[in-house]
Design an enzyme around this catalytic site. Sequence first.
Site, PDB file in Angstrom:
ATOM      1  N   GLU A   1       0.754  -1.062   0.086  1.00 17.69           N
ATOM      2  CA  GLU A   1      -0.094  -0.031  -0.097  1.00 17.69           C
ATOM      3  C   GLU A   1       0.872   1.243  -0.137  1.00 17.69           C
ATOM      4  OE1 GLU A   1      -3.768  -0.005   2.333  1.00 17.69           O
ATOM      5  OE2 GLU A   1      -3.143   1.912   3.177  1.00 17.69           O
ATOM      6  N   ASP A   2       1.888   1.336   0.682  1.00 17.02           N
ATOM      7  CA  ASP A   2       2.544   2.506   0.927  1.00 17.02           C
ATOM      8  C   ASP A   2       3.991   2.577   0.426  1.00 17.02           C
ATOM      9  OD1 ASP A   2       0.574   3.741   2.344  1.00 17.02           O
ATOM     10  OD2 ASP A   2       1.132   2.899   4.354  1.00 17.02           O
TER      11      ASP A   2
END
Length: 185
Positions: A62-63
């Site tokens: 996700e990051d």
Amino acid sequence: MPNQLLQSVLFACTKHEDQRRKNSNATPYINHPVEVAEYLSRVGGVDDVEILVAAILHDTIEDTNTTAAEIRECFGDSVLGLVLECTDDKSLEKSERKRLQIENASQKSPGAKQIKLADKACNLKSILVDPPKDWTISRQIDYFEWAKKVCDGLTGVNEKLDEEINQILDDGIRTLTDRLNDEQQ
Ligand code: ZN
């Protein structure tokens, strides 16, 4: 045989190396996934290595620039599955991602539910101690109210994690409401 858990810590350290948390101290990002995995083990009594490894890796796709193929190659399909279950689709609007978290929580696998509960527990606790710099108390309360709806769909797998999250949510909302009242006086 190499220790998977240590490998995942090194992998996540490298992937998150330039990132900081949003709190006032801008804590190194890697503290968060390590905290989540430690919480799962200490509070939830979780000793399944795949769940702990996935907890360490839960924010990498996700990051960071991490791909699903990389996780599969290094840690296998079941770890990848757990990480993907904990990954929001960043191509969607933030409000839509938040709505989907509530809607999808109850359909997650038992492993992913425990990781997500631990993730919420750690995030909520850190908001109480050291909130993101630009967050008002009302925004913090909104976050707690939203998290409560997500967590409702995540409980029922691990009694200790359930007890703890309910306590954190109840205490947190009470504390923040008191702070809001003090502020308005
Ligand atoms: Zn997280």
